[in-house]
Design a protein around this motif. Structure first.
Motif, PDB file in Angstrom:
ATOM      1  N   TYR A   1       1.117  -0.784  -0.171  1.00 58.28           N
ATOM      2  CA  TYR A   1       0.026  -0.116  -0.167  1.00 58.28           C
ATOM      3  C   TYR A   1       0.981   1.053  -0.265  1.00 58.28           C
ATOM      4  O   TYR A   1       2.095   1.422   0.690  1.00 58.28           O
ATOM      5  N   GLY A   2      -0.140   2.684  -0.335  1.00 57.29           N
ATOM      6  CA  GLY A   2       0.762   3.616  -0.830  1.00 57.29           C
ATOM      7  C   GLY A   2       0.104   4.196   0.811  1.00 57.29           C
ATOM      8  O   GLY A   2      -1.084   4.353   0.730  1.00 57.29           O
ATOM      9  N   LEU A   3       0.956   5.524   1.510  1.00 51.65           N
ATOM     10  CA  LEU A   3       0.186   5.988   2.645  1.00 51.65           C
ATOM     11  C   LEU A   3       0.642   7.751   2.722  1.00 51.65           C
ATOM     12  O   LEU A   3       1.819   7.350   2.783  1.00 51.65           O
ATOM     13  N   GLN A   4      -0.008   8.662   2.043  1.00 50.19           N
ATOM     14  CA  GLN A   4       0.600   9.802   2.233  1.00 50.19           C
ATOM     15  C   GLN A   4       0.122  10.769   4.047  1.00 50.19           C
ATOM     16  O   GLN A   4      -1.049  10.075   4.799  1.00 50.19           O
ATOM     17  N   ILE A   5       1.470  11.149   4.613  1.00 46.29           N
ATOM     18  CA  ILE A   5       0.489  11.218   6.376  1.00 46.29           C
ATOM     19  C   ILE A   5       0.892  13.349   6.424  1.00 46.29           C
ATOM     20  O   ILE A   5       2.039  12.801   5.513  1.00 46.29           O
ATOM     21  N   VAL A   6       0.154  13.638   6.334  1.00 46.80           N
ATOM     22  CA  VAL A   6      -0.043  15.000   6.078  1.00 46.80           C
ATOM     23  C   VAL A   6       0.052  15.763   7.400  1.00 46.80           C
ATOM     24  O   VAL A   6      -1.199  15.450   8.204  1.00 46.80           O
TER      25      VAL A   6
END
Ligand code: CA
Ligand code: CA
Ligand code: CA
Length: 217
Positions: A183-188
Motif C-alpha cells: 500500500y501507499g500511505l500519505q501522512i500530512v
C-alpha cells in the motif's frame, strides 16, 4: 532507491528529487500502537501531486508530509508522528493496483502518553478525489482532521473488515495486512522538529554567535 514493485515505482515517481527524504519504505512488524514506527525524520515539504486535502486541493507545499510504501507481513501497521497541531491527513494511495492490491482500512489515534491512546477516527472507503492524486479505486481510505491540538498521533493500517478501539485494531474483529499485499500511505501535518534538529539549530546559532563576537573583537 529501486523497487521491483509497480506500486513503489508509482509512489516513488511522485516524490520530487528535493523531497526524497520524505519517502519511507516500511518492512517492520509495527504490530501495536506502542510499537508504532516513528516517521518524524521522514517528514518534508515540496511539491507532490498525490498529497492533498479532502476536497482534492494540493497541500504538499503548505504542510509537511511523508509518503510511506508499506508491505504487509501478516500484521497491522502503525506509524507515529509529532504534529504542531492544525490539520492532519492520512491518505491511502494506489492500493488497488493489482496483483498486490487489497481493500485497506485506516484509523488515527492521539498518543496520550504513558501507553494510552484515544481513537479519533477510522475510515474504510472514500472518494478518489480526496487527497489530490494517487487513488485509482474508492476502496482507498482517507481521513482529514482539522483543528487538532499539538501532540503525537498514530495512523494505523489494516485490511477491511476491521474495527478500531482505544487499544488499536481489535484483533478479534480485524483483518491483518497479508504478506503479499502492498500500500501507499500519505501522512500530512505540520511537523514538529525533532530534538536532534533543535540541537543542530542551536549549535548553528551558537556558532553564528561565536563568529559575530569574533568579528567584533
Ligand atoms: Ca493522494
Ligand atoms: Ca487516496
Ligand atoms: Ca477500504
Amino acid at each position: 532507491m529501486r523497487f521491483a514493485s509497480t506500486l513503489a515505482a508509482a509512489l516513488f515517481a511522485m516524490v520530487p528529487a528535493l523531497a526524497q527524504a520524505a519517502f519511507y519504505h516500511d518492512q517492520t512488524p509495527s504490530n501495536s500502537l506502542a510499537a508504532a514506527v516513528r516517521v518524524d525524520a521522514f517528514m518534508g515539504r515540496g511539491f507532490n501531486p498525490d498529497v492533498g486535502d479532502v476536497l482534492g486541493n494540493n497541500l504538499s507545499t503548505r504542510l509537511d508530509w511523508v509518503t510511506i510504501f508499506g508491505e504487509g507481513d501478516g500484521a497491522f501497521d502503525y506509524f507515529s508522528f509529532g504534529s504542531a497541531g492544525g490539520t492532519i491527513v492520512a491518505d491511502i494511495d494506489y492500493t488497488m493496483l493489482f496483483p498486490d492490491g487489497f481493500d485497506p482500512q485506516i484509523a488515527i489515534w492521539r498518543d496520550l502518553g504513558g501507553g494510552s491512546f484515544q481513537l479519533l477516527a477510522e475510515n474504510d472507503d472514500f472518494s478518489i478525489l480526496a487527497g489530490a492524486g494517487g487513488s485509482l479505486h474508492p476502496f482507498d481510505s482517507f481521513i482529514q482532521l482539522d483543528g487538532m491540538a499539538p501532540g503525537r498521533y498514530v495512523v494505523g493500517v489494516a485490511t477491511f473488515f476491521s474495527q478500531a478501539n482505544n487499544t488499536g485494531w481489535d484483533a478479534g474483529r480485524s483483518s491483518v495486512i497479508e504478506g503479499d499485499r502492498q500500500y501507499g500511505l500519505q501522512i500530512v501535518t505540520t511537523a514538529v522538529p525533532e530534538p536532534e534538529a533543535y540541537a543542530m539549530m542551536l549549535a548553528g546559532l551558537g556558532l553564528t554567535g561565536l563568529m559575530l563576537r569574533r568579528r567584533r573583537d
